[in-house]
Design an enzyme around this catalytic site. Structure first.
Site: not given
Length: 186
Positions: A19, A60, A126, A129, A140
């Site tokens: 990320k 998302y 965080n 993913h 994905e």
């Protein structure tokens, strides 16, 4: 969607994203990359990209309406991300274990050596993913690597990578079968 015939011993594919919070810090980005390598994942494809807000919303969409959705979309469109297709015997679960729990506080408590336990800032920021199932991995991977044919990979590249020998190209950031001369995927 057609089912892909695989050997029971076949490598499994998963999507891994680094990320914007980690990509913005070269030392963290390199540390996560090294964790991928040291845990014997094969990097099948890798690319860095800026993700448009519309792409984030589509990716998302299952979370639309939840309290964190808008914050997550805005964050993922805020800077460069790195996308990987990783292969390993049990890639999906192995990557999820290496990442640690989604919630950073929990990750620091129950899995302090995980990626999120080590580098995560908040539940949105965080660090990583990962796909949560074979179906989501296929979907994905297609979203981030539209030219990648999973079926062709299982037919042509997977057996060569599974039976080796395998080399890693630091310049390209991917693994390839030794007999291909370092050219990697066609």
């Amino acid at each position: 969607m057609t089912s892909i015939l695989r050997s029971p011993q076949a490598l499994q594919l998963t999507l891994a994203l680094i990320k914007p919070d980690a990509v913005a810090h070269p030392l963290i980005l390199e540390a996560v990359h090294q964790q991928i390598l040291s845990n014997k994942f094969l990097i099948v494809r890798m690319r860095e990209l800026l993700w448009r807000k519309e792409d984030c919303q589509k990716f998302y969409q299952e979370h639309e309406g939840r309290f964190f959705y808008q914050r997550l979309v805005e964050f993922m469109a805020s800077g460069p991300i790195r996308a990987y297709i990783l292969a390993h015997k049990d890639a999906i679960q192995f990557w999820r274990t290496l990442m640690g729990p989604t919630r950073v506080f929990r990750a620091r408590y129950v899995a302090p050596d995980s990626i999120r336990g080590s580098f995560g800032l908040t539940d949105t920021r965080n660090t990583t993913h990962g796909s949560d199932s074979v179906v989501s991995a296929s979907r994905e991977i297609a979203a981030f690597f539209p030219d990648f044919s999973e079926q062709r990979w299982y037919e042509e590249e997977e057996p060569q990578l599974r039976y080796g020998p395998v080399c890693y190209s630091p310049e390209g950031g991917i693994h390839y079968a030794a007999g291909t001369g370092g050219l990697g995927p066609a």
